[in-house]
Structure formats: structure tokens, C-alpha cells
Design a protein around this motif. Structure first.
Motif, PDB file in Angstrom:
ATOM      1  N   ASP A   8      21.215   4.557 -10.839  1.00 50.24           N
ATOM      2  CA  ASP A   8      20.690   5.661 -11.191  1.00 50.24           C
ATOM      3  C   ASP A   8      20.354   5.710 -13.016  1.00 50.24           C
ATOM      4  O   ASP A   8      21.159   4.813 -13.569  1.00 50.24           O
ATOM      5  N   ASP A  10      19.615   8.754 -15.426  1.00 55.43           N
ATOM      6  CA  ASP A  10      20.418   9.915 -15.817  1.00 55.43           C
ATOM      7  C   ASP A  10      21.734  10.306 -15.464  1.00 55.43           C
ATOM      8  O   ASP A  10      21.995  10.435 -14.240  1.00 55.43           O
ATOM      9  N   GLY A  11      22.903  10.384 -16.321  1.00 53.50           N
ATOM     10  CA  GLY A  11      24.181  10.429 -15.848  1.00 53.50           C
ATOM     11  C   GLY A  11      24.911   8.937 -15.750  1.00 53.50           C
ATOM     12  O   GLY A  11      26.339   8.976 -15.533  1.00 53.50           O
ATOM     13  N   LYS A 101      18.297  12.331  -2.765  1.00 51.81           N
ATOM     14  CA  LYS A 101      18.038  10.539  -2.860  1.00 51.81           C
ATOM     15  C   LYS A 101      18.515  10.264  -1.700  1.00 51.81           C
ATOM     16  O   LYS A 101      18.145   9.000  -1.173  1.00 51.81           O
ATOM     17  N   ASP A 118      25.995   6.483  -9.049  1.00 46.26           N
ATOM     18  CA  ASP A 118      25.117   7.784  -9.328  1.00 46.26           C
ATOM     19  C   ASP A 118      26.107   8.577  -9.655  1.00 46.26           C
ATOM     20  O   ASP A 118      27.307   8.714  -9.269  1.00 46.26           O
ATOM     21  N   ASP A 119      25.620   9.661 -10.361  1.00 46.43           N
ATOM     22  CA  ASP A 119      26.790  11.069 -11.125  1.00 46.43           C
ATOM     23  C   ASP A 119      26.612  12.132 -10.045  1.00 46.43           C
ATOM     24  O   ASP A 119      27.024  13.161 -10.284  1.00 46.43           O
ATOM     25  N   GLN A 120      25.737  12.042  -9.072  1.00 51.62           N
ATOM     26  CA  GLN A 120      25.542  13.382  -8.075  1.00 51.62           C
ATOM     27  C   GLN A 120      25.795  12.658  -6.578  1.00 51.62           C
ATOM     28  O   GLN A 120      25.379  13.326  -5.791  1.00 51.62           O
TER      29      GLN A 120
HETATM   30 MG   LIG Z   1      21.866  11.140 -12.114  1.00 54.07          MG
END
Ligand SMILES: [Mg+2]
Length: 170
Positions: A8, A10-11, A101, A118-120
Motif C-alpha cells: 500500500d 498511503d499509511g 481492496k 496495509d494500514d487498513q
Molecule cells: Mg492505506
């Protein structure tokens, strides 16, 4: 089957908020919109080392999609990488609480083992992937978006690929 390292932006490569040490600010223009990202130029080398050590393939799994190859990869020393298409309108709305995703990642990876940074990613994503037909072994590495990717995350990935025997490195 070569394992995948799903990345990923972002994050993960671009932490949210005040950037940790080692990050630099860069401007990007995507579809006419200006963005500022904070990237750590050392991340590229670290990711390439992990991919080399484990025989894994680095792949983008980010809403940046192909733009990650224009604006992110060159700034941290990564080559152009394959892209999981995550923005497609054909992805159905989630019924079980998994991230948007996750079905795209399941379809892309198939039986190939993968590590996903990933941050999510949460328990719902873990569950979705566990019960989804045709998905092989995987490790979700949840990254704290305030700190982004650390050597601890990379070490966790290396360990999992090595201990599970999926590593194809020497
Ligand atoms: Mg992210």
C-alpha cells in the motif's frame, strides 16, 4: 509459486500526519490534483532486499494504482511494479465488512502465497480471505499509519515466508 509482497502507499510508504525521521516531502500531480507525500528513500532498498531474500514479487495494492509507478517508485528506488486494480467500479460493495481492496487482492493472488502491508487490514479482511475459495496462504501485516512501514514489519514478512517454506530465496 512465487510469493507476492503487496504494498500500500498511503499509511504505509506515505505515513499520515507528522512524518517519522528519514522521510522527505515530495509533490505529485495525479489527474490534475496536487498532493504532498512523505517518503523514506531507504524503503525501496529494504523492500528489494526482502524480495530478493525470499524470491517474492513486489506488487502495488493501492488506490494510486499505476500512478505509484510514476510518483512513488522512482523516488524510493523501486522499479516499475505490477498493479492490483483496486479502484474498479466492478468490485461489489462489501457485505461482510472487509475493505474494498480485499476482493481485488483475493482475485489477483489466487493460490499464490502473499504478504500484504496495509494500514487498513483488519479481522474482517483476514476472515474474508480465509473463507474465500481459491485463496492460498497469506499474512496480513497491519501498519500503523502514523509511523508507516518499519524494519519490524519487513522482518515479520521475512520470518513468515521463511518459516512457512514459501521463501524461494537462497
Ligand atoms: Mg492505506
Amino acid at each position: 509459486m512465487r510469493p507476492l509482497l503487496l504494498l500500500d502507499v498511503d499509511g504505509v510508504l506515505n505515513p499520515i500526519g507528522r512524518p517519522p525521521p528519514g522521510h522527505r516531502r515530495y509533490r505529485c500531480v495525479v489527474d490534475g490534483e496536487a498532493y504532498v507525500v512523505r517518503l523514506n528513500p531507504r524503503h525501496g532498498r529494504q523492500l528489494l532486499d526482502l524480495a530478493e531474500a525470499t524470491g517474492a514479487e513486489l506488487v502495488w495494492a493501492t488506490t494510486w494504482e499505476e500512478h505509484a509507478n510514476d510518483w512513488i517508485a522512482p523516488r524510493i528506488g523501486l522499479p516499475s511494479l505490477p498493479v492490483v486494480t483496486v479502484n474498479a467500479a466492478t468490485v461489489p460493495v462489501s457485505e461482510h465488512g472487509e475493505m474494498f481492496k480485499t476482493p481485488a487482492v483475493a482475485a489477483y493472488a489466487g493460490r499464490r502465497p502473499f504478504v500484504w502491508f496495509d494500514d487498513q487490514v483488519w479481522a474482517e479482511d483476514e476472515e474474508y480471505l480465509r473463507v474465500h475459495q481459491g485463496v492460498g496462504d497469506f499474512l496480513l501485516v497491519h501498519v500503523d499509519p502514523a509511523h508507516g512501514l518499519t524494519s519490524g514489519h519487513l522482518g515479520t514478512a521475512w520470518e513468515w515466508l521463511t518459516l512457512t517454506g514459501f521463501s524461494q530465496g537462497s
